[in-house]
Design a protein around this motif. Structure first.
Motif, PDB file in Angstrom:
ATOM      1  N   TYR A   3       0.823  -1.192   0.000  1.00  0.00           N
ATOM      2  CA  TYR A   3       0.000   0.000   0.000  1.00  0.00           C
ATOM      3  C   TYR A   3       0.862   1.247   0.000  1.00  0.00           C
ATOM      4  O   TYR A   3       1.859   1.310   0.713  1.00  0.00           O
ATOM      5  CB  TYR A   3      -0.896  -0.053   1.247  1.00  0.00           C
ATOM      6  N   LYS A   4       0.489   2.236  -0.796  1.00  0.00           N
ATOM      7  CA  LYS A   4       1.176   3.532  -0.799  1.00  0.00           C
ATOM      8  C   LYS A   4       0.128   4.626  -0.642  1.00  0.00           C
ATOM      9  O   LYS A   4      -0.941   4.558  -1.253  1.00  0.00           O
ATOM     10  CB  LYS A   4       1.935   3.759  -2.109  1.00  0.00           C
ATOM     11  N   ASN A   5       0.460   5.626   0.124  1.00  0.00           N
ATOM     12  CA  ASN A   5      -0.434   6.758   0.304  1.00  0.00           C
ATOM     13  C   ASN A   5      -0.330   7.650  -0.934  1.00  0.00           C
ATOM     14  O   ASN A   5       0.767   7.999  -1.377  1.00  0.00           O
ATOM     15  CB  ASN A   5      -0.028   7.538   1.565  1.00  0.00           C
ATOM     16  N   GLY A   6      -1.468   8.020  -1.490  1.00  0.00           N
ATOM     17  CA  GLY A   6      -1.496   8.848  -2.691  1.00  0.00           C
ATOM     18  C   GLY A   6      -0.829  10.197  -2.493  1.00  0.00           C
ATOM     19  O   GLY A   6      -0.238  10.749  -3.423  1.00  0.00           O
ATOM     20  N   ARG A   7      -0.900  10.751  -1.280  1.00  0.00           N
ATOM     21  CA  ARG A   7      -0.259  12.058  -1.008  1.00  0.00           C
ATOM     22  C   ARG A   7       1.255  11.978  -1.170  1.00  0.00           C
ATOM     23  O   ARG A   7       1.897  12.946  -1.535  1.00  0.00           O
ATOM     24  CB  ARG A   7      -0.593  12.522   0.401  1.00  0.00           C
ATOM     25  N   GLU A   8       1.795  10.789  -0.884  1.00  0.00           N
ATOM     26  CA  GLU A   8       3.244  10.625  -0.968  1.00  0.00           C
ATOM     27  C   GLU A   8       3.698  10.174  -2.357  1.00  0.00           C
ATOM     28  O   GLU A   8       4.810  10.465  -2.777  1.00  0.00           O
ATOM     29  CB  GLU A   8       3.701   9.588   0.072  1.00  0.00           C
ATOM     30  N   LEU A  15      -3.340  13.913  -7.890  1.00  0.00           N
ATOM     31  CA  LEU A  15      -4.145  13.417  -6.769  1.00  0.00           C
ATOM     32  C   LEU A  15      -5.534  14.040  -6.786  1.00  0.00           C
ATOM     33  O   LEU A  15      -6.539  13.349  -6.623  1.00  0.00           O
ATOM     34  CB  LEU A  15      -3.431  13.708  -5.442  1.00  0.00           C
ATOM     35  N   GLN A  19      -9.105  12.124  -7.255  1.00  0.00           N
ATOM     36  CA  GLN A  19     -10.134  12.261  -6.222  1.00  0.00           C
ATOM     37  C   GLN A  19     -11.503  12.627  -6.801  1.00  0.00           C
ATOM     38  O   GLN A  19     -12.511  12.422  -6.148  1.00  0.00           O
ATOM     39  CB  GLN A  19      -9.702  13.305  -5.184  1.00  0.00           C
ATOM     40  N   GLN A  23     -12.467   8.289  -3.865  1.00  0.00           N
ATOM     41  CA  GLN A  23     -11.911   8.862  -2.631  1.00  0.00           C
ATOM     42  C   GLN A  23     -12.040   7.843  -1.510  1.00  0.00           C
ATOM     43  O   GLN A  23     -13.097   7.252  -1.328  1.00  0.00           O
ATOM     44  CB  GLN A  23     -12.652  10.130  -2.220  1.00  0.00           C
ATOM     45  N   LEU A  26      -9.272   1.784  -1.962  1.00  0.00           N
ATOM     46  CA  LEU A  26      -8.019   1.286  -2.526  1.00  0.00           C
ATOM     47  C   LEU A  26      -8.191   1.142  -4.029  1.00  0.00           C
ATOM     48  O   LEU A  26      -9.256   0.759  -4.500  1.00  0.00           O
ATOM     49  CB  LEU A  26      -7.654  -0.069  -1.929  1.00  0.00           C
TER      50      LEU A  26
END
Length: 88
Positions: A3-8, A15, A19, A23, A26
């Motif tokens: 898993y990776k955070n979209g913000r990062e 992003l 969205q 939103q 996954l």
């Protein structure tokens, strides 16, 4: 796969665009160059079945009956008929 955070992982403009569609869920993003092989291509099963079906059709054209083909190939009579009709 982790898993990776979209913000990062994504630039802010991308992003925000994503969205608009999704939103808080996954989402899987496939590799750009990944082409999936069709069923049985890597293992050779597709090729083996094609050869078997050609052999069934050949026997049928040489006069073998459906019950004889059922006995030899351990398939249902309906499967034998589908194979013969499909290759003709």
């Amino acid at each position: 796969m982790r898993y990776k955070n979209g913000r990062e992982a994504l630039p802010p403009s991308l992003l925000k665009e994503i969205q608009k569609y999704i939103q808080g869920d996954l989402i899987y993003i496939p590799k750009a160059t990944e082409e999936r092989a069709r069923w049985g291509e890597k293992s050779g099963a597709r090729k083996e079945l094609a050869q078997r079906n050609a052999e069934i059709t050949l026997h049928y054209t040489k006069g073998w009956t459906v019950p004889e083909l059922v006995q030899k190939y351990h398939l249902s009579s309906e499967s034998i008929r589908k194979i013969v009709v499909k290759t003709w």
